[in-house]
Design a protein around this motif. Structure first.
Motif, mmCIF file in Angstrom:
data_model
loop_
_atom_site.group_PDB
_atom_site.id
_atom_site.type_symbol
_atom_site.label_atom_id
_atom_site.label_comp_id
_atom_site.label_asym_id
_atom_site.label_seq_id
_atom_site.Cartn_x
_atom_site.Cartn_y
_atom_site.Cartn_z
ATOM 1 N N ASP A 164 -3.676 3.991 -4.657
ATOM 2 C CA ASP A 164 -4.077 3.139 -5.772
ATOM 3 C C ASP A 164 -4.744 3.994 -6.850
ATOM 4 N N LEU A 165 -4.141 4.031 -8.034
ATOM 5 C CA LEU A 165 -4.696 4.774 -9.154
ATOM 6 C C LEU A 165 -5.373 3.869 -10.177
ATOM 7 N N GLY A 166 -5.474 2.573 -9.866
ATOM 8 C CA GLY A 166 -6.107 1.656 -10.793
ATOM 9 C C GLY A 166 -5.194 1.186 -11.905
ATOM 10 N N LEU A 167 -3.872 1.239 -11.691
ATOM 11 C CA LEU A 167 -2.940 0.805 -12.729
ATOM 12 C C LEU A 167 -2.931 -0.714 -12.835
ATOM 13 N N ASP A 168 -2.807 -1.195 -14.056
ATOM 14 C CA ASP A 168 -2.672 -2.632 -14.288
ATOM 15 C C ASP A 168 -1.188 -2.954 -14.442
ATOM 16 N N LEU A 169 -0.607 -3.483 -13.393
ATOM 17 C CA LEU A 169 0.813 -3.846 -13.390
ATOM 18 C C LEU A 169 0.999 -5.349 -13.419
ATOM 19 N N SER A 170 -0.053 -6.074 -13.796
ATOM 20 C CA SER A 170 0.013 -7.539 -13.772
ATOM 21 C C SER A 170 1.055 -8.086 -14.737
ATOM 22 N N GLY A 171 1.351 -7.356 -15.800
ATOM 23 C CA GLY A 171 2.349 -7.840 -16.748
ATOM 24 C C GLY A 171 3.749 -7.376 -16.451
ATOM 25 N N ALA A 172 3.915 -6.559 -15.425
ATOM 26 C CA ALA A 172 5.233 -6.028 -15.076
ATOM 27 C C ALA A 172 5.884 -6.887 -14.006
ATOM 28 N N ARG A 173 7.185 -6.974 -14.070
ATOM 29 C CA ARG A 173 7.936 -7.744 -13.084
ATOM 30 C C ARG A 173 8.294 -6.842 -11.907
ATOM 31 N N PRO A 174 7.962 -7.228 -10.670
ATOM 32 C CA PRO A 174 8.332 -6.400 -9.523
ATOM 33 C C PRO A 174 9.837 -6.157 -9.477
ATOM 34 N N ALA A 175 10.209 -4.931 -9.162
ATOM 35 C CA ALA A 175 11.628 -4.597 -9.064
ATOM 36 C C ALA A 175 12.187 -4.914 -7.687
ATOM 37 N N VAL A 176 11.406 -4.655 -6.652
ATOM 38 C CA VAL A 176 11.819 -4.903 -5.260
ATOM 39 C C VAL A 176 10.577 -5.320 -4.487
ATOM 40 N N GLU B 234 0.380 3.709 -16.806
ATOM 41 C CA GLU B 234 -0.450 4.906 -16.812
ATOM 42 C C GLU B 234 -0.977 5.245 -18.203
ATOM 43 N N GLU B 235 -0.224 4.875 -19.225
ATOM 44 C CA GLU B 235 -0.537 5.335 -20.588
ATOM 45 C C GLU B 235 -1.956 5.001 -21.047
ATOM 46 N N PRO B 236 -2.421 3.745 -20.920
ATOM 47 C CA PRO B 236 -3.783 3.471 -21.398
ATOM 48 C C PRO B 236 -4.854 4.235 -20.616
ATOM 49 N N ALA C 160 11.869 13.245 3.999
ATOM 50 C CA ALA C 160 10.435 13.410 4.222
ATOM 51 C C ALA C 160 10.004 12.730 5.516
ATOM 52 N N ASP C 161 8.945 13.262 6.103
ATOM 53 C CA ASP C 161 8.259 12.565 7.185
ATOM 54 C C ASP C 161 7.288 11.542 6.605
ATOM 55 N N VAL C 162 6.689 11.897 5.469
ATOM 56 C CA VAL C 162 5.726 11.036 4.785
ATOM 57 C C VAL C 162 5.992 11.136 3.291
ATOM 58 N N THR C 163 5.956 10.013 2.602
ATOM 59 C CA THR C 163 5.976 10.023 1.145
ATOM 60 C C THR C 163 4.662 9.442 0.652
ATOM 61 N N VAL C 164 3.955 10.201 -0.186
ATOM 62 C CA VAL C 164 2.708 9.732 -0.789
ATOM 63 C C VAL C 164 3.043 9.318 -2.216
ATOM 64 N N THR C 165 3.033 8.016 -2.468
ATOM 65 C CA THR C 165 3.449 7.501 -3.773
ATOM 66 C C THR C 165 2.235 7.018 -4.546
ATOM 67 N N PHE C 166 2.263 7.196 -5.855
ATOM 68 C CA PHE C 166 1.086 6.995 -6.688
ATOM 69 C C PHE C 166 1.220 5.779 -7.594
ATOM 70 N N LEU D 3 -5.878 10.976 -13.766
ATOM 71 C CA LEU D 3 -4.945 10.441 -12.779
ATOM 72 C C LEU D 3 -4.386 11.529 -11.872
ATOM 73 N N MET D 4 -4.081 12.693 -12.448
ATOM 74 C CA MET D 4 -3.516 13.760 -11.617
ATOM 75 C C MET D 4 -4.528 14.245 -10.596
ATOM 76 N N ASP D 5 -5.803 14.333 -10.994
ATOM 77 C CA ASP D 5 -6.831 14.745 -10.034
ATOM 78 C C ASP D 5 -6.927 13.747 -8.883
ATOM 79 N N ARG D 6 -6.869 12.457 -9.210
ATOM 80 C CA ARG D 6 -6.922 11.425 -8.166
ATOM 81 C C ARG D 6 -5.721 11.539 -7.239
ATOM 82 N N ALA D 7 -4.544 11.718 -7.834
ATOM 83 C CA ALA D 7 -3.323 11.817 -7.028
ATOM 84 C C ALA D 7 -3.371 13.043 -6.127
#
Length: 532
Positions: free
Chosen positions: A243-255, A14-16, A214-220, A24-28
């Motif tokens: 989808d907030l347009g984050l670039d997670l290509s360099g991050a390793r998936p946790a699960v 999110e930082e860049p 929750a009945d629904v979780t909206v995750t960002f 981002l908050m408006d989009r979320a």
């Protein structure tokens, strides 16, 4: 495939965008409000005139919820914000107030009129939708529990909503969690208990540990591990990722969670020139005279999963039962590409225990993949290898860990399944498939899969035997690929869990299912996956 990332990786991504002024908050908030609008229409048939209560904490999740509340108010929704902290997100609070919404507080010194938690709970319970924005992914590791008046509101409201759902009345509010249900362990899926310890069960009102299901979780940005990993995932309801347009290509998936198309890609489909040996031969050591059915179920699953050949090793009486039920099975030793060891094996049966020991020695010496289940879990050497898949349930995992010096019982494993599955992987070097309503697989390089594909009806005797046979067939069919790619073992174990769960649905949609019926549904299930 659904992929979850840690809170730290999401914040880093999110930082860049934040530095570049991306709202981002408006989009979320816009996406969150859209989900609430759909829920209102589906449940109440209207938007204008509906009532929404926003439970807001001090962080960005509270800000998302407040901004969403402002958007909803402009569509004619009556919105009440309940502050659970002394301060709320400034711009979110300003937006809410400018939209004409009321604000009250259960926290001393909070914005708006001070109300007792019971009054806030009454308002929330009679609303059409409750937005849970009390606590999000900013909580430090080990400090994720909600505390103070907010915990009291979540705990008591959760009890009321749960009673309504259990009674089938459907009069309670729809609960929409903002990013994650407040108070869950975001990265490990734990649900904290009072005093900072973890475990199952709810916390007393006002004490840390309350989680509102929750009945629904909206995750960002991306799903978080808690939305896939038990026990927290049981509180997430339906998960909608924004989808907030984050670039997670360099991050390793946790699960990761496999979906049907992933299972189809992993399944060993025979080429036109295939024969029974190239399709894989699985050896099975299962069953004893006391438990012959386990052997029948295991080999039935392997046969129905499409393996080229099944070899069975056991006592003469059990062998006769196996061959009479499955005449395709070859009795006796011989060359195999994978083993299934342990279903229905009594470790005190010296002959069958010796067969398990002999097969395990070959597995380690020849680097053959193997499934180790049930009785064979107590016959393991100290160290194994990634191509060995252990398939315990929580009680069996606690026994395995205790034998290796860990002070843990079944309840602790159920409270922190990911932690203990990882510990078993560390101690044994094997791939670990921990069975449960959500099955966890932990493999090499801390690869983690979480599969929740099975109906509750699959909690029945013999289901584990079917899973073992199915997984053994899958490992045998992909045995040649495993030598150069040990991480594939974990993916195949997750694939087997997915197919196992879907086969239970196919066997009898929406109703009770027997283990043998699940095995017999495997051909149709696999065909449906491949066709789709």
């Amino acid at each position: 495939m659904i992929v979850a990332y840690t809170a730290a990786d999401v914040r880093t991504a999110e930082e860049p965008l934040l530095a570049a002024g991306v709202p981002l908050m408006d989009r979320a908030a816009f996406a969150l409000a859209g989900v609430v609008v759909r829920e209102l229409r589906a449940r109440r048939g209207r938007v204008a005139g509906s009532r929404v209560v926003v439970l807001a904490g001090a962080g960005n999740n509270g800000g998302d919820a407040l901004h969403a509340g402002a958007l909803l108010a402009r569509r004619g929704v009556a919105v009440l914000a309940v502050a659970t902290a002394e301060r709320l997100h400034e711009t979110g609070l300003a937006a809410l107030r400018s939209a004409g919404c009321s604000v009250v507080s259960v926290a001393d010194g909070g914005p708006g009129a001070r109300v007792w938690p019971g009054d806030a709970i009454a308002e929330a319970f009679t609303a059409d939708v409750v937005l849970d924005g009390v606590l999000g992914i900013g909580a430090r590791a080990g400090h994720s529990a909600v505390r103070g008046p907010g915990a009291e509101v979540l705990a008591l409201l959760g009890e009321l909503v749960a009673d309504e759902r259990a009674g089938g009345r459907g009069d309670g509010p729809c609960v929409v969690a903002v990013d994650v249900p407040s108070g869950v362990g975001v990265d490990d899926g734990d649900v904290p208990r009072p005093g900072g310890s973890n475990g199952s069960g709810s916390a007393p009102a006002g004490e840390p540990g309350a989680v509102l299901a929750a009945d629904v979780t909206v995750t960002f940005g991306a799903p978080k591990p808690a939305l896939l990993v038990p026990p927290a995932c049981a509180s997430a309801g339906r998960v909608e990722a924004v989808d907030l347009g984050l670039d997670l290509s360099g991050a390793r998936p946790a699960v990761a969670r496999l979906e049907p198309r992933d299972a189809a890609a992993l399944w060993p489909v025979p080429p036109r020139a295939a024969h029974k040996y190239t399709r894989g031969v699985v050896g099975v050591v299962a069953g004893t005279p006391a438990y012959p059915g386990a052997a029948v179920l295991t080999v039935s699953a392997a046969v129905h999963a499409g393996v080229g050949m099944v070899r069975y090793l056991g006592s003469p009486g059990v062998t006769a039962a196996v061959v009479s039920h499955r005449p395709e099975v070859v009795a006796g030793d011989g060359r195999v590409q994978a083993w299934v060891l342990g279903p229905g094996v009594d470790p005190t049966d010296s002959a069958q225990a010796e067969r398990v020991h002999g097969a395990l020695a070959g597995v380690l010496a020849q680097e053959l993949p193997a499934v180790v289940d049930a009785g064979a879990l107590t016959l393991l050497p100290e160290r194994l290898a990634p191509w060995v898949v252990l398939t315990p349930h929580a009680g069996e995992l606690a026994t395995l860990l205790s034998a290796r010096g860990e002070d843990v019982d079944r309840a602790q494993v159920e409270a922190e399944p990911l932690r203990w599955a990882r510990r078993a992987r560390e101690l044994t070097r094997a791939t670990v498939l921990l069975k449960g309503a959500t099955t966890l697989v932990v493999g090499p390089d801390d690869a983690v899969y979480a599969q929740a594909d099975a109906p509750a009806w699959l909690a029945t005797a013999g289901a584990g035997d079917v899973l073992a046979g199915l997984l053994g067939a899958l490992l045998a069919g992909r045995a040649q690929d495993l030598a150069g790619e040990p991480s594939l073992v974990a993916a195949l174990a997750a694939c087997a869990s997915l197919v196992h769960g879907r086969a239970a649905h196919v066997a009898n949609p929406g109703g009770p299912v027997a283990a043998l019926a699940v095995a017999e549904a495997l051909p149709r299930t696999v065909a449906q996956l491949l066709a789709s």
